[in-house]
Every structure is written in C-alpha cells, then in structure tokens.
Design a protein around this motif. Structure first.
Motif, PDB file in Angstrom:
ATOM      1  N   SER A   1      33.513  31.136  37.721  1.00 14.26           N
ATOM      2  CA  SER A   1      32.519  31.167  38.621  1.00 14.26           C
ATOM      3  C   SER A   1      31.652  32.112  38.771  1.00 14.26           C
ATOM      4  N   MET A   2      31.338  32.754  37.512  1.00 14.35           N
ATOM      5  CA  MET A   2      30.194  33.689  37.618  1.00 14.35           C
ATOM      6  C   MET A   2      30.870  35.217  38.037  1.00 14.35           C
TER       7      MET A   2
ATOM      8  N   PRO B   1      29.739  39.488  40.903  1.00 15.44           N
ATOM      9  CA  PRO B   1      28.429  40.148  40.425  1.00 15.44           C
ATOM     10  C   PRO B   1      27.566  40.241  41.624  1.00 15.44           C
ATOM     11  N   SER B   2      26.579  41.206  41.669  1.00  9.30           N
ATOM     12  CA  SER B   2      25.752  41.731  42.773  1.00  9.30           C
ATOM     13  C   SER B   2      25.107  40.607  43.409  1.00  9.30           C
TER      14      SER B   2
ATOM     15  N   GLU C   1      22.166  37.844  32.380  1.00  7.88           N
ATOM     16  CA  GLU C   1      22.063  39.082  32.436  1.00  7.88           C
ATOM     17  C   GLU C   1      21.300  39.425  33.635  1.00  7.88           C
ATOM     18  N   ARG C   2      20.216  39.021  33.709  1.00 12.13           N
ATOM     19  CA  ARG C   2      19.038  39.189  34.744  1.00 12.13           C
ATOM     20  C   ARG C   2      19.510  39.110  36.129  1.00 12.13           C
TER      21      ARG C   2
ATOM     22  N   HIS D   1      28.812  40.154  33.377  1.00  8.60           N
ATOM     23  CA  HIS D   1      28.961  38.978  33.606  1.00  8.60           C
ATOM     24  C   HIS D   1      28.650  37.934  32.956  1.00  8.60           C
ATOM     25  N   VAL D   2      27.979  38.348  31.728  1.00  2.00           N
ATOM     26  CA  VAL D   2      27.231  37.258  30.769  1.00  2.00           C
ATOM     27  C   VAL D   2      28.387  36.305  30.293  1.00  2.00           C
ATOM     28  N   LYS D   3      29.521  37.073  29.699  1.00  2.00           N
ATOM     29  CA  LYS D   3      30.466  36.394  29.140  1.00  2.00           C
ATOM     30  C   LYS D   3      31.243  35.502  29.877  1.00  2.00           C
ATOM     31  N   SER D   4      31.531  35.796  31.173  1.00  2.00           N
ATOM     32  CA  SER D   4      32.227  34.863  31.929  1.00  2.00           C
ATOM     33  C   SER D   4      31.294  33.858  32.436  1.00  2.00           C
TER      34      SER D   4
END
Length: 490
Positions: A10-11, A44-45, A249-250, A256-259
């Motif tokens: 879930s990101m 993530p932010s 990524e942006r 967190h790109v891989k997840s």
C-alpha cells in the motif's frame, strides 16, 4: 481470515523494530493496528502528492460552483431573459446542466482510460470555459440552456476522474482524508457561488459576472494539470513501466518506488489489459454486485433530496421569511464545516459508520421539515424548525452521504474496471439529479411539502438499511482485501 495472511505494501515500506527505535524516516510516522498494538511503519510523505491533489480538486470546486451559481441568480436570469414565472423554464435552466453532466459522465471512464487522468481533467475544463462564456453573453433562454449543457458535460467528466485520481495518487494511510478533499472543494465552490451571486438581486446584469468568474478556475485547471503527475495506476495499465516508476518517485519518493510497483503488480497484469473491459462486464457476472452497490448508493444519495436544498434553498428560505442571502451563507458554512469534520473522521471511524449516521440524521432532519410544514406548532416555532431542519439536513449530508460514496467506490472497484464502473455509477447519480432538479418545484406545488419531505425521509431510511446490509468497511484494509471481500474468484 484469509486477508490477514496477505502481505500488503500500500505504497509504504516496513522497518524493523530496532531500526525504528534508533531513528524514524523523516517522512514516516508510527501506525497502530486495529488491535491497538503499535507496529513500525515508515510511510511515504503525505506532502508530495498534496499539490497534485489540490489541482485535481479544482474540478470539484467547479462542480460545486456550477451547482450553486443559479441559486441566487435564477430570478434575475429569468427576468432578463424573459421567462419569469415559468417553473418549467426555471427547472430547465437547472436541469439542462445535469443532462449535459450525464453525457459527460457516461464517457468519463473511456476518456480517462484512453487519454489518461491528466488529459481528462484538461478536457473537462474546455466545455466549462465555453459553456460559461455562452451563458454569460446570451440574450435568450436558448443560449442559456446551450451554455448550461456545455458546462454540464465538463461537470459530468470531472468528479469521477477526480475520485479516481485522488485515490490513485494518495498514500494509503491518508486515502480517506485526501478523498474528502473533493467534497470540501465542492463545498467551497458552492459557497463561492453564493457569495459571488449575492449582489445579483440588486445589481442589474450581475448574474453574467457570476458565469464569467467560473472560467478562471477552469483555465487554471487546464494549465496546472500540464505540470501535475499522471496516475501511476493508469501508466502501469498502459504498460509504461519507466514512466510509472518516475511518477511513483515524484509522488512518494525514491525509497517507495519498489513497494509501489509491487502493489501495482498485484492488481494489474500490465500492458493493454484495460482495453478489453467491455460495458457488458459491468452489468452481469463477477463485477455486477459492486457496480450495483455503487449505483444504488449514488441513487439513494440523490433521492434523499439534498440537491433540492442546494438548488432551491433561496426559494425555501424566502417562504420561511428568512433573507435568502443569509440563509444560503448559513447552508454553505454548515456544509463545509461538516465536510471538514468528515475529513478528520474518515480514517478513524470508517466509511460505513459515517454513512449510517449520516443517512439516519438526514431522515430525522426531514422529519423536522415535515412537522414544520404541518402547522402543528406556532408560526415562529415552525420557522425555527424549518430552517433548523434544513441546516441539520445539510450538516448530516456533509458528514457522510456527501463525501463517502465517491471515495468508497474508488476503493471497492478493482483497478481494471475502476474508471468505467465509476462512469456507470455516476451516470445513475446524474439521471436522478436531473429529475430532482427538473421536478422539485412542480412536485412541491402538487404534493405539498409534507408529502414530498416524507418521501425524502423514507429514502434516507432505506439508505440506512441498504448500507447496513451491503456496504463493507474499507478503513484500514488494503485494496486487495476489499476486492477479495466483494469480488468472487473466477
């Protein structure tokens, strides 16, 4: 039980207990499981996707603005364009926009899947600019209706795309909060239309200014979307893996790109899978139940009578002896206040509980309106009960029945059918909305307020029963768990 053994991302990424004690990622926060045991989660932010979500919410702002722009201005418009006293013509000015919205909504799923979410937003802004200009410059009823129809097509396209976009670019732990932003933006649009439309009764031709003003946020939506992120979900479904990783990524940051890619791979196979979704798949088979739940939920939302309040609150306040500008401002303040509270509670109390409480409260508020219309009480008591019942109705709507359905549907629909299923359900919304706007004043004259408000109350109680039996709670669940609960396996 089966969902407990499924590893979900879930990101966000997980961290060990030792790592978390020694130092939390600057973008991370502690999360708590439903059992009350603290677990270590580095999220993530929430700040990264926020600007993109705010731009998308301009479409919801425009949606609210055009819903309310004819509220204070309808009388002036009818006088200037020569159809004063015709309830049918006044109803058409309101409902023609909704007819256009139905057309825009029907094609929204195919547009957003074919062109992408960003281009769909830009496409919805174009007819809003054209239609607002036509309405502002017209000299007759026909030009007004044509302009309202153009605006409506943009209104129909915007909300389902906004619901999709916000759910697809939001981190899971704030998905409910960000999902409420669209409702808050709609409320702000309604309030803006009421404030800007207030001088219409005293300043000749002011209603034209009200339409011109709406072109500004529409132009901003088209411009700023050029610099906003595309939905990673859409890019992945189109097979654009490199662009998907770049947008992840942006939106969430490189760690967190891989997840994020792992999460997307669980829901989609990639490639052009989206193109094989047929309309018939939504009407029968394994997806029928979720589409039916979404359609009935939106139908009951509109049959509650909420948009009769938004479209014709000036008329109702006038009959109660309350200045319409003051009454409409109160409606706007109550609406946005309730939406802010819903935003806070969405990820705490859950979607289902908010829906149940909201529809039940709306039924009680309509009961107050029925009592006020029966003349059982004194004149002043009826006045307070009528106005208080209307404000209580709007408050309860904004706490659940308003913000929850759009968010809930974007969660319960599998990503493969999400855009087209949203289009179907929103089309039901616009059909009911159209007839409420067209027939409310005539039904009020024919039936009287007691019978009509009683019917609205019965629909609210029906919604309580329907939600209790059919709606699953999505708070704290991954999209995979929600899908397994609602969609049977092949």
């Amino acid at each position: 039980m089966r969902g407990r053994h499924i590893e979900t991302f879930s990101m966000y990424k997980r961290a060990s207990s030792k790592d978390h004690i020694n130092g939390v990622d600057r973008d991370g926060i502690l999360g708590q499981s439903q059992s009350g045991v603290w677990k270590d989660v580095a999220y993530p932010s929430w700040k990264r996707p926020l600007p993109h979500i705010l731009v998308a919410c301009l479409s919801s702002f425009l949606f609210g603005y055009h819903l309310g722009v004819v509220n204070d201005t309808l009388e002036s418009i009818s006088l200037d364009l020569g159809f004063s006293g015709s309830t049918m013509a006044e109803g058409l000015v309101v409902s023609t926009c909704l007819g256009g919205a139905f057309i825009g909504c029907v094609f929204s799923g195919w547009i957003s899947d074919g062109l992408g979410r960003r281009r769909a937003f830009q496409l919805c802004a174009l007819p809003m600019i054209i239609g607002a200009s036509m309405s502002a410059t017209t000299s007759g009823l026909e030009g007004m209706l044509l302009g309202r129809f153009f605006v409506g097509t943009g209104m129909g396209l915007g909300p389902p795309v906004a619901a999709l976009y916000v759910s697809e670019v939001s981190p899971a732990f704030v998905r409910g909060t960000y999902g409420s932003f669209t409702q808050i933006a709609t409320c702000l649009g309604l309030m803006a239309s009421l404030f800007i439309g207030a001088p219409a009764k005293n300043v000749h031709g002011w209603w034209r200014v009200c339409f011109w003003v709406s072109a500004i946020p529409a132009a901003l939506l088209a411009l700023l979307m050029e610099f906003s992120a595309e939905s990673p979900t859409w890019l992945y479904k189109r097979g654009r893996i490199a662009q998907t990783e770049a947008e992840l990524e942006r939106l969430f940051g490189a760690p967190h790109v891989k997840s994020g890619m792992t999460e997307l791979s669980k829901s989609d196979r990639g490639g052009d899978d989206v193109d094989v979704v047929k309309f018939s798949e939504l009407l029968y088979g394994r997806h029928f139940r979720v589409v039916l739940i979404g359609s009935v939920l939106f139908a009951l939302q509109q049959l509650s009578g909420i948009n009769a309040v938004f479209y014709f609150s000036s008329t109702v306040f006038k009959s109660a002896g309350v200045p319409s500008d003051i009454g409409n401002i109160c409606v706007g303040v109550v609406n946005i206040s309730g939406s802010i509270v819903a935003m806070i509670l969405m990820d705490r109390l859950g979607r289902k509980l908010l829906l149940l409480g909201s529809f039940f409260g709306m039924a009680v508020a309509m009961g107050f309106q029925v009592i006020a219309a029966s003349d059982i009480l004194s004149g002043s008591a009826n006045l307070y009960l009528s106005v208080g019942g209307m404000l209580l109705f709007v408050l309860n709507f904004s706490l659940g029945a308003g913000p929850v359905p759009g968010l809930l549907l974007s969660e319960i629909f599998p990503s493969r059918i999400r855009a087209k299923a949203m289009a179907v359900c929103m089309a039901v919304h616009w059909v009911i909305n159209f007839f409420v706007g067209l027939l409310f004043l005539q039904l009020l004259e024919l039936m009287g307020p007691q019978i009509l408000y009683s019917i609205f109350a019965m629909f609210c109680l029906t919604a309580v029963v329907f939600v209790k039996k059919n709606v699953v709670e999505t708070k704290g669940k991954s999209l995979q768990e929600i899908e397994m609960a609602l969609i049977p396996a092949d």
